[in-house]
Enzyme design. Structure first.
Site, PDB file in Angstrom:
ATOM      1  N   LYS A 125     106.172  16.146  32.871  1.00  9.14           N
ATOM      2  CA  LYS A 125     105.764  16.176  31.176  1.00  9.14           C
ATOM      3  C   LYS A 125     105.069  17.393  31.219  1.00  9.14           C
ATOM      4  O   LYS A 125     104.760  17.947  30.047  1.00  9.14           O
ATOM      5  CB  LYS A 125     105.654  15.094  30.729  1.00  9.14           C
ATOM      6  CG  LYS A 125     107.144  14.578  30.416  1.00  9.14           C
ATOM      7  CD  LYS A 125     106.242  13.467  29.836  1.00  9.14           C
ATOM      8  CE  LYS A 125     107.564  12.613  29.283  1.00  9.14           C
ATOM      9  NZ  LYS A 125     106.499  10.891  29.186  1.00  9.14           N
ATOM     10  N   LYS A 205     122.749  -3.275  37.552  1.00  4.52           N
ATOM     11  CA  LYS A 205     121.200  -4.146  38.069  1.00  4.52           C
ATOM     12  C   LYS A 205     121.229  -5.132  36.844  1.00  4.52           C
ATOM     13  O   LYS A 205     120.647  -3.748  35.188  1.00  4.52           O
ATOM     14  CB  LYS A 205     120.585  -3.453  38.966  1.00  4.52           C
ATOM     15  CG  LYS A 205     119.620  -5.224  38.839  1.00  4.52           C
ATOM     16  CD  LYS A 205     118.561  -4.554  39.918  1.00  4.52           C
ATOM     17  CE  LYS A 205     117.226  -5.323  40.202  1.00  4.52           C
ATOM     18  NZ  LYS A 205     116.233  -6.126  39.915  1.00  4.52           N
ATOM     19  N   LYS A 208     115.806  -5.600  32.129  1.00  3.23           N
ATOM     20  CA  LYS A 208     114.669  -5.316  30.945  1.00  3.23           C
ATOM     21  C   LYS A 208     114.762  -4.304  30.570  1.00  3.23           C
ATOM     22  O   LYS A 208     114.982  -3.417  29.888  1.00  3.23           O
ATOM     23  CB  LYS A 208     113.252  -5.953  30.849  1.00  3.23           C
ATOM     24  CG  LYS A 208     112.809  -6.833  29.444  1.00  3.23           C
ATOM     25  CD  LYS A 208     111.721  -7.150  29.708  1.00  3.23           C
ATOM     26  CE  LYS A 208     110.899  -5.938  29.068  1.00  3.23           C
ATOM     27  NZ  LYS A 208     109.145  -5.717  29.282  1.00  3.23           N
TER      28      LYS A 208
END
Ligand code: TRP
Length: 335
Positions: A125, A205, A208
């Protein structure tokens, strides 16, 4: 003596979110199974000090810590059989962490995947490489080494993503042993338990970070709704299907007996079985498996003082050992 000693299995869960089915199959179920082996001593803990690095909301911190404790217990962990504690209750750990920090090459930590990933992202970035990176992330592997080494663990069952951390713990232990010409620290072995990669709702998979998880202790109704949303291909009920290519089959297999799995595979290959039916079967299987733990979990969550007691007892079990070991470490370094 060493020959007859039980192997110490050691692992921890970081309370950074509500438990999902992937946590159950990947970490909780195997750890509970191990804890019933007579040749194994199990030491399990809740890595709350690892969590504060990512989790800055005190209410959530408390909540997730209880959720992990209640979840583990509800799914069969017997605190009489294992040593089960919270990291914060073992002050010896943090003293050891400093001692180990002084045995850790900075270059070793530079190579840690989690740190490197953030650095690379910054570079991509066009930011400063250390933009937004705190020293807790950087030192994370040292705290983890302290967890493992303080308990003189033989085996550390973890997911693949933690493999490097165990290697680092070995590396740090080795530096200490070499520097102080001793063999105080036992070099831990990783036990990678990713044989089972549980797919999430989108077929990747379950994780979270992908937002594709199914909560472990949701209601029956929530479970049904989510399972109905599970990705499947567009084949028709009458079409024969290759079970291996269907993430939902892999999900089913993770809960089913070999006979149930074989039967489902057979019926899919035959054709005539629609995904809707598969989902219904999967739902009953998972719902049945979780029905009793769900009730137990609700009872445990309703009484956090009781959870505190259980965890405090676990810490009381460990601390005398931790103190004795730390005394040897201090002696070795000349204190
Ligand atoms: N880093 C582990 C994870 O994110 C949690 C953890 C902390 C742990 N200390 C540990 C696991 C020691 C095994 C042993 O999953």
């Amino acid at each position: 003596m060493e020959l007859h000693m039980k192997k110490i299995y050691f692992t921890g869960i970081k309370p950074t979110g509500s438990l999902h089915i992937g946590n159950y199959l990947g970490a909780i179920r195997p750890s509970v199974e191990n804890s019933h082996r007579s040749d194994v001593e199990s030491i399990y803990f809740i890595a709350d000090y690892h969590a504060i690095n990512a989790l800055h909301d005190p209410a959530l911190m408390r909540q997730y810590t209880y959720e992990v404790a209640a979840g583990w217990l509800a799914l069969g962990l017997n605190p009489e059989l294992v040593t089960f504690y919270r990291q914060r209750d073992i002050p010896e750990l943090f003293e050891l962490q400093w001692i180990l920090t002084c045995c850790t090459a900075k270059g070793l930590l530079n190579r840690a995947h989690a740190y490197k990933a953030q650095r690379d992202l910054n570079l991509e970035k066009g930011h400063d490489p250390d933009h937004g990176i705190n020293a807790g992330l950087y030192a994370y592997p040292v705290l983890m080494a302290a967890d493992i080494l303080l308990c003189q663990s033989h085996i550390v069952p973890v997911g693949k993503d933690q493999f490097q951390h165990i290697e680092m713990a070995r590396d740090i232990a080795n530096t200490f042993n070499t520097r102080y010409n001793c063999s105080l620290f036992r070099l831990p072995e990783p036990m990678i338990q990713d044989g089972l990669v549980l797919p999430g709702l989108d077929g990747r998979k379950m994780s979270k970070s992908y937002g594709n998880t199914i909560p472990l202790f949701g209601t029956s109704k929530e479970l049904k709704t989510l399972i109905n949303r599970f990705v499947t291909d567009s084949s028709q009920p009458e079409d024969p299907k290759d079970p291996e290519l269907a993430p939902i089959f892999h999900f089913y297999r993770a809960f089913a007996s070999p006979e149930q799995t074989e039967s489902l595979a057979y019926r899919l290959r035959q054709g005539g079985l629609g995904w809707g039916h598969v989902k219904a079967e999967l739902f009953s299987l998972v719902d049945e498996t979780l029905a009793t733990p769900r009730v137990r979990y609700a009872e445990l969550m309703a009484n956090p003082r009781h959870l505190d007691d259980i965890l405090a007892k676990g810490a009381q079990k460990l601390r005398p050992r931790a103190q004795a070991f730390l005394a040897q470490v201090r002696t070795a370094i000349g204190m």
